[in-house]
Write an enzyme that holds these catalytic residues in place. Sequence first.
Site, PDB file in Angstrom:
ATOM      1  N   SER A  78       0.828  -1.204   0.000  1.00 49.74           N
ATOM      2  CA  SER A  78       0.000   0.000   0.000  1.00 49.74           C
ATOM      3  C   SER A  78       0.863   1.255   0.000  1.00 49.74           C
ATOM      4  O   SER A  78       1.939   1.271   0.619  1.00 49.74           O
ATOM      5  CB  SER A  78      -0.899   0.021   1.238  1.00 49.74           C
ATOM      6  OG  SER A  78      -1.610   1.238   1.327  1.00 49.74           O
ATOM      7  N   TYR A 129      -1.614   0.623  10.393  1.00 46.57           N
ATOM      8  CA  TYR A 129      -1.715  -0.046   9.097  1.00 46.57           C
ATOM      9  C   TYR A 129      -0.524   0.339   8.221  1.00 46.57           C
ATOM     10  O   TYR A 129       0.131  -0.511   7.611  1.00 46.57           O
ATOM     11  CB  TYR A 129      -3.032   0.343   8.420  1.00 46.57           C
ATOM     12  CG  TYR A 129      -3.161  -0.129   6.999  1.00 46.57           C
ATOM     13  CD1 TYR A 129      -3.510  -1.445   6.721  1.00 46.57           C
ATOM     14  CD2 TYR A 129      -2.938   0.743   5.930  1.00 46.57           C
ATOM     15  CE1 TYR A 129      -3.638  -1.889   5.400  1.00 46.57           C
ATOM     16  CE2 TYR A 129      -3.064   0.313   4.618  1.00 46.57           C
ATOM     17  CZ  TYR A 129      -3.408  -1.001   4.365  1.00 46.57           C
ATOM     18  OH  TYR A 129      -3.529  -1.429   3.070  1.00 46.57           O
TER      19      TYR A 129
END
Length: 180
Positions: A133, A146
């Site tokens: 990501s 995250y």
Amino acid sequence: SLLLLGSKSDIGIAIIHRFAKEGFDIQLAARNSDTLKDDCSNIKIRYDVDATHHELDALDIKSHYSFILSLPNIPDVVVYAIGSLGEQKENEKDIKKSLEIINTNFLGLVSIFGHLANLFQERGSGTLIGISSVAGDRGRASNYIYGSSKAGFSAFLSGLRNRLYSYGVHVITVKPGFVR
């Protein structure tokens, strides 16, 4: 053949269809893998390839090597599409939830890809693809747990890529932007 780890995600489903369309046999892996039976049937009928489903819990690190050995064959391509965003505010308050996000997004990958890397290196071929990501590119207050797990994910893949290059094994990091 393709092994897709995290076969229930929207990205995972799109990947399955793309590879099956190209003639790859498909191995689906996820928790509660019995829910993938219909997907396997659909893939077999639609693309005339073999498709199997397998139980995998990314958090059960002790089971990863036996999981790999239980597959019908060691695949040519493996995609790690397992991920968990969680809720930042909850994760900040509950360290167990933070660790679950980190373990799912990072330690699960390290374990599974570590075992596969050794097998691929010995074989002298294969491709490992990790869906990371852009959230790992810099820390943000809104998703740093995250993001930090994805930063570790990407750094691990970078090192693995450098290690395996001379053995004919490809390691690819995919960093999509915002996705549902």
